[in-house]
Design a protein around this motif. Structure first.
Motif, mmCIF file in Angstrom:
data_model
loop_
_atom_site.group_PDB
_atom_site.id
_atom_site.type_symbol
_atom_site.label_atom_id
_atom_site.label_comp_id
_atom_site.label_asym_id
_atom_site.label_seq_id
_atom_site.Cartn_x
_atom_site.Cartn_y
_atom_site.Cartn_z
ATOM 1 N N ALA A 1 0.894 -1.245 -0.031
ATOM 2 C CA ALA A 1 -0.002 0.026 0.049
ATOM 3 C C ALA A 1 0.871 1.221 -0.122
ATOM 4 C CB ALA A 1 -0.962 -0.116 1.152
ATOM 5 N N PHE A 2 1.981 1.218 0.655
ATOM 6 C CA PHE A 2 2.686 2.596 0.799
ATOM 7 C C PHE A 2 3.568 2.886 -0.610
ATOM 8 C CE2 PHE A 2 6.674 4.513 1.634
ATOM 9 C CZ PHE A 2 6.300 5.696 2.362
ATOM 10 N N TRP A 3 4.337 1.814 -0.906
ATOM 11 C CA TRP A 3 5.170 2.101 -2.134
ATOM 12 C C TRP A 3 4.069 2.261 -3.595
ATOM 13 C CZ3 TRP A 3 9.413 3.952 -1.506
ATOM 14 C CH2 TRP A 3 10.155 3.526 -0.279
ATOM 15 N N THR A 4 3.341 1.442 -3.721
ATOM 16 C CA THR A 4 2.309 1.541 -4.902
ATOM 17 C C THR A 4 1.386 3.064 -4.767
ATOM 18 O OG1 THR A 4 0.576 0.312 -3.829
ATOM 19 C CG2 THR A 4 2.045 -0.845 -5.280
ATOM 20 N N SER A 5 0.974 3.541 -3.499
ATOM 21 C CA SER A 5 0.361 4.688 -3.110
ATOM 22 C C SER A 5 1.342 5.833 -3.821
ATOM 23 C CB SER A 5 0.216 4.935 -1.978
ATOM 24 O OG SER A 5 -1.052 4.119 -1.792
ATOM 25 N N LEU A 6 2.511 5.814 -3.591
ATOM 26 C CA LEU A 6 3.696 6.665 -3.965
ATOM 27 C C LEU A 6 3.574 6.897 -5.596
ATOM 28 C CD1 LEU A 6 6.650 6.412 -1.638
ATOM 29 C CD2 LEU A 6 5.054 8.282 -1.860
ATOM 30 N N ARG B 1 -12.957 11.442 -1.408
ATOM 31 C CA ARG B 1 -12.592 9.912 -1.802
ATOM 32 C C ARG B 1 -11.809 9.309 -0.599
ATOM 33 N NH1 ARG B 1 -11.218 8.274 -7.343
ATOM 34 N NH2 ARG B 1 -9.828 10.184 -7.374
ATOM 35 N N PHE B 2 -11.673 9.775 0.533
ATOM 36 C CA PHE B 2 -10.599 9.485 1.426
ATOM 37 C C PHE B 2 -11.000 8.038 2.029
ATOM 38 C CE2 PHE B 2 -8.141 9.435 5.378
ATOM 39 C CZ PHE B 2 -7.109 10.359 5.116
ATOM 40 N N GLY B 3 -11.817 7.483 2.270
ATOM 41 C CA GLY B 3 -12.303 6.257 2.477
ATOM 42 C C GLY B 3 -12.024 5.400 1.593
ATOM 43 N N GLU B 4 -12.715 5.801 0.312
ATOM 44 C CA GLU B 4 -12.265 4.878 -0.828
ATOM 45 C C GLU B 4 -10.949 4.812 -1.126
ATOM 46 O OE1 GLU B 4 -13.889 2.413 -3.761
ATOM 47 O OE2 GLU B 4 -15.219 3.551 -2.332
ATOM 48 N N ALA B 5 -10.074 5.764 -0.756
ATOM 49 C CA ALA B 5 -8.617 5.844 -1.106
ATOM 50 C C ALA B 5 -8.179 4.881 -0.325
ATOM 51 C CB ALA B 5 -8.050 6.964 -1.034
ATOM 52 N N MET B 6 -8.477 4.651 1.073
ATOM 53 C CA MET B 6 -7.828 3.522 1.888
ATOM 54 C C MET B 6 -8.394 2.289 1.679
ATOM 55 S SD MET B 6 -6.716 5.272 4.856
ATOM 56 C CE MET B 6 -7.128 4.234 6.289
ATOM 57 N N GLY C 1 -4.755 17.107 -10.182
ATOM 58 C CA GLY C 1 -3.616 16.558 -9.340
ATOM 59 C C GLY C 1 -3.575 16.457 -7.927
ATOM 60 N N ILE C 2 -4.434 17.621 -7.102
ATOM 61 C CA ILE C 2 -5.022 17.220 -5.802
ATOM 62 C C ILE C 2 -5.680 16.305 -5.507
ATOM 63 C CG2 ILE C 2 -6.039 18.687 -3.966
ATOM 64 C CD1 ILE C 2 -5.600 21.356 -5.706
ATOM 65 N N MET C 3 -6.377 15.953 -6.520
ATOM 66 C CA MET C 3 -7.329 14.534 -6.425
ATOM 67 C C MET C 3 -6.341 13.195 -6.477
ATOM 68 S SD MET C 3 -9.801 13.038 -9.118
ATOM 69 C CE MET C 3 -8.431 12.714 -10.623
ATOM 70 N N ALA C 4 -5.299 13.353 -7.317
ATOM 71 C CA ALA C 4 -4.566 12.199 -7.179
ATOM 72 C C ALA C 4 -3.755 12.159 -5.842
ATOM 73 C CB ALA C 4 -3.289 12.344 -8.227
ATOM 74 N N LEU C 5 -3.297 13.448 -5.288
ATOM 75 C CA LEU C 5 -3.001 13.479 -3.795
ATOM 76 C C LEU C 5 -3.688 13.018 -2.832
ATOM 77 C CD1 LEU C 5 -0.239 14.616 -2.144
ATOM 78 C CD2 LEU C 5 -1.418 16.869 -1.874
ATOM 79 N N GLY C 6 -5.152 13.164 -3.051
ATOM 80 C CA GLY C 6 -5.962 12.847 -2.106
ATOM 81 C C GLY C 6 -6.197 11.204 -2.283
ATOM 82 N N MET C 7 -5.744 10.679 -3.126
ATOM 83 C CA MET C 7 -5.814 9.019 -3.256
ATOM 84 C C MET C 7 -4.277 8.568 -2.737
ATOM 85 S SD MET C 7 -8.677 8.267 -4.634
ATOM 86 C CE MET C 7 -8.313 6.617 -5.091
ATOM 87 N N MET C 8 -3.354 9.457 -3.111
ATOM 88 C CA MET C 8 -1.810 9.042 -2.445
ATOM 89 C C MET C 8 -1.868 8.791 -0.922
ATOM 90 S SD MET C 8 1.762 10.569 -3.619
ATOM 91 C CE MET C 8 1.688 11.823 -2.313
ATOM 92 N N LEU C 9 -2.082 9.990 -0.482
ATOM 93 C CA LEU C 9 -1.827 10.051 0.968
ATOM 94 C C LEU C 9 -2.739 9.236 2.019
ATOM 95 C CD1 LEU C 9 -1.979 14.040 1.483
ATOM 96 C CD2 LEU C 9 0.092 12.466 1.276
ATOM 97 N N PRO C 10 -4.136 8.660 1.681
ATOM 98 C CA PRO C 10 -4.475 7.754 2.604
ATOM 99 C C PRO C 10 -3.762 6.468 2.157
ATOM 100 C CG PRO C 10 -6.335 9.161 1.573
ATOM 101 C CD PRO C 10 -4.836 9.413 0.907
#
Length: 443
Positions: free
Chosen positions: A68-73, A262-267, A391-400
């Motif tokens: 999860a960590f590395w593929t989120s990056l 999409r914070f929950g969905e990103a998790m 781009g901010i949307m992608a950040l919102g998927m990456m951080l969670p």
């Protein structure tokens, strides 16, 4: 890329702009000859890098936290692409950028296939995926720009749905067919590593064929020309585009909405495939790789497409301001299905149904989200502002996603999915703080 002097001489043919004449050579520019393949090529690397990679690493024994960590990056290039998009705009042509990135992506996929047999396959494959992510993000910029240049406004409207269908077709091919093929080959050979090498090799060959095909099928729009140095984007103009986005009224509420919707969905996204693949003793459902390809990559994507269509119809009929809240609930509420599956471990047909319903709701809610991002893009810098929002949307998927795997390992699947449902409430709550300017309320 070709130097400026090597560009062929262009002239418009007289037949209503349906073809170009290039040094006495007629080249058809009907969009149906290149739009489907162009957007298939846009979708395939994205799904392999961000979704299929999770399944690859799970099959090869990497733990959920690292996955999860590395593929989120790997979302990072899509976060940052707004900063180099002006240079794609100003240097060389979109056509050259498309061909260069497709050729490079072919090499990345081939290298990825062979890297799985190295002793340090995890580190090496991550480096290749990172390079591929930057290449794919650059291809997105060039392809979307080429779409606007090669098609007139009427054609753009007609082919908007077609390009979406073929993009989703790439998602089905990547997360459905390739994953199913890998599972099938692994069951026959008993070698999951070799099976992934074959499947990734197939994707590399598909990309090579697309690259060759686009050498002949992509037109040469007259507007797709090299920008002279006097017309290239100045530093001040670039800064004005960026800062004007952040000067919007209630920009804090807008950014909060984009990050939290999409914070929950990103998790959940990074742990769905591991949950399906983990053995029941580990809290998972114990499904095969081919089952995951069918459930999430085929039936799930089809339900996602249908949900997107329904979401668009609902917004068009009732307006975004009235429908965004119920559509946000439709995105988050089905996450409760994962709590049910984690506790009860239902049979396979029930899993098919629940995942399809979850993806249907996700498609509806995601459509409303994207429509809002389009509506807040300022008229003067619409393309650039939309790129910043995505781009901010992608950040919102990456951080969670960075922390999701470690949280799941610490608390187990049932509590993790319960947490996902709770975090979904943040996205729903963020809607109440959104600004609704007059232009944003247009149905």
């Amino acid at each position: 890329m070709l130097p400026p002097t090597s560009l062929p001489q262009l002239s418009l043919d007289s037949q209503a702009g349906n073809m170009f004449k290039i040094e006495d050579k007629i080249i058809i520019k009907q969009p149906s000859f290149f739009i489907p393949s162009l957007y298939f090529a846009e979708g395939l690397p994205y799904i392999i890098i961000n979704t299929v990679s999770v399944i690859i690493y799970k099959n090869l024994g990497i733990d959920n936290g690292k996955i999860a960590f590395w593929t989120s990056l790997l979302y990072l290039p899509w976060v940052l692409k707004m900063f180099w998009s002006p240079w794609v705009e100003c240097y060389s042509t979109k056509r050259n950028w498309i061909l260069l990135t497709q050729l490079t992506m072919t090499g990345c996929l081939a290298l990825l296939a062979f890297s799985l047999h190295l002793n340090d396959f995890f580190g090496v494959s991550l480096l290749i995926l990172t390079l591929g992510a930057f290449v794919s993000a650059t291809h997105d910029i060039a392809a979307d720009g080429f779409y606007l240049l090669a098609l007139n406004p009427q054609q753009q409207a007609v082919f908007a749905g077609i390009r979406s269908i073929f993009y989703r077709g790439a998602v089905i091919f990547g997360s459905g067919f390739l994953v199913f093929l890998t599972g099938y080959l692994a069951e026959k050979s008993g070698n999951i590593r070799l099976s992934w090498t074959v499947s990734l090799g197939v994707s590399a060959m598909v990309f090579a064929l697309i690259f060759i095909y686009h050498q002949f099928s992509l037109p040469y729009p007259p507007q797709d020309s090299f920008v002279s140095s006097s017309k290239r984007l100045s530093k001040n103009a670039f800064l004005e585009i960026i800062t004007s986005y952040f000067r919007q009224p209630k920009i804090g509420a807008i950014i909060g909405f984009i990050l939290l919707y999409r914070f929950g969905e990103a998790m959940l996204l990074k742990l769905a495939a591991p949950f399906f693949l983990d053995k029941p003793a580990q809290g998972g459902l114990g499904l095969s790789t081919s089952d995951v390809g069918l459930i999430y990559g085929t039936f799930g994507v089809l339900a996602l497409i249908i949900g997107g269509i329904f979401g668009g119809i609902i917004v068009a009929k009732y307006g975004l301001k009235k429908t965004i809240l119920p559509l946000a609930i439709s995105l988050n509420a089905p996450n409760l299905f994962y709590v049910y599956m984690a506790v009860n471990h239902p049979p396979l047909p029930v899993i098919y149904l629940l995942v399809a319903l979850e993806q249907l709701g996700y498609g509806m809610g995601f459509t409303a989200f994207m429509i809002y991002l389009m509506k807040i893009a300022a008229n003067h810098y619409q393309t650039s502002h939309y790129a910043i929002s995505t781009g901010i949307m992608a950040l919102g998927m990456m951080l969670p996603g960075l922390i999701s795997g470690y949280i799941q390992q610490a608390i187990g699947y049932p509590l993790f999915f319960t947490l996902v449902c709770g975090l979904g409430l943040l996205g729903i709550a963020s809607i109440f703080f959104l600004p609704w300017h007059e232009e944003n309320q247009t149905d």
